[in-house]
Design a protein around this motif. Sequence first.
Motif, PDB file in Angstrom:
ATOM      1  N   UNK A 105       0.840  -1.204   0.000  1.00  0.00           N
ATOM      2  CA  UNK A 105       0.000   0.000   0.000  1.00  0.00           C
ATOM      3  C   UNK A 105       0.875   1.255   0.000  1.00  0.00           C
ATOM      4  N   UNK A 106       1.922   1.242   0.814  1.00  0.00           N
ATOM      5  CA  UNK A 106       2.827   2.389   0.865  1.00  0.00           C
ATOM      6  C   UNK A 106       3.576   2.551  -0.459  1.00  0.00           C
ATOM      7  N   UNK A 107       4.008   1.447  -1.046  1.00  0.00           N
ATOM      8  CA  UNK A 107       4.671   1.499  -2.358  1.00  0.00           C
ATOM      9  C   UNK A 107       3.731   2.095  -3.406  1.00  0.00           C
ATOM     10  N   UNK A 108       2.465   1.688  -3.353  1.00  0.00           N
ATOM     11  CA  UNK A 108       1.481   2.150  -4.336  1.00  0.00           C
ATOM     12  C   UNK A 108       1.237   3.657  -4.271  1.00  0.00           C
ATOM     13  N   UNK A 109       1.381   4.257  -3.085  1.00  0.00           N
ATOM     14  CA  UNK A 109       1.169   5.713  -2.989  1.00  0.00           C
ATOM     15  C   UNK A 109       2.477   6.503  -3.130  1.00  0.00           C
ATOM     16  N   UNK A 110       3.579   5.781  -3.389  1.00  0.00           N
ATOM     17  CA  UNK A 110       4.852   6.461  -3.626  1.00  0.00           C
ATOM     18  C   UNK A 110       5.681   6.731  -2.391  1.00  0.00           C
ATOM     19  N   UNK A 111       5.515   5.897  -1.363  1.00  0.00           N
ATOM     20  CA  UNK A 111       6.303   6.066  -0.133  1.00  0.00           C
ATOM     21  C   UNK A 111       7.786   5.976  -0.461  1.00  0.00           C
ATOM     22  N   UNK A 112       8.570   6.870   0.108  1.00  0.00           N
ATOM     23  CA  UNK A 112      10.013   6.920  -0.141  1.00  0.00           C
ATOM     24  C   UNK A 112      10.712   6.218   1.017  1.00  0.00           C
TER      25      UNK A 112
END
Length: 142
Positions: free
Chosen positions: A53-60
Amino acid sequence: KKLNGDLLVPQPFVVPEEPDWPESTWGLRLGARVNAIRSQGTFVNTNPDRRKQLDDIGFIWSPPPSATGRRRGRKKKEEVEAEKATAEAAMSENTESKKAKASTAMENLFGQSFVGEQTSFEGEAAVWSFDGSADMEAARVA
């Protein structure tokens, strides 16, 4: 991300009590949470769906270096050890350089044969004197 254009949340950031933010998040120490997720894997180590989920929203996951070129936050153990080894090597080189300079200075003052010699005064007391020492000895006795 909607407000700032990225997910680079500063460590001390706390969600303000403003209408731009959901009321349920007001006062949340978001910077501390983001830091815990990045550095310790909090909330994601035990749940791969959260990571996705974090990867999908562009979490750095690894923030870029600061303007000075350094990363923010604590250094990893390997980085600290590498810096320590570099500093120790530099100190060792500096010490060797100082020894070489001292040796050269001694050679210049006393000649090559003096440097490194050890003199033994078996049964004799070493006597040192300088100009005027006889006058000082006379004054001390008197």
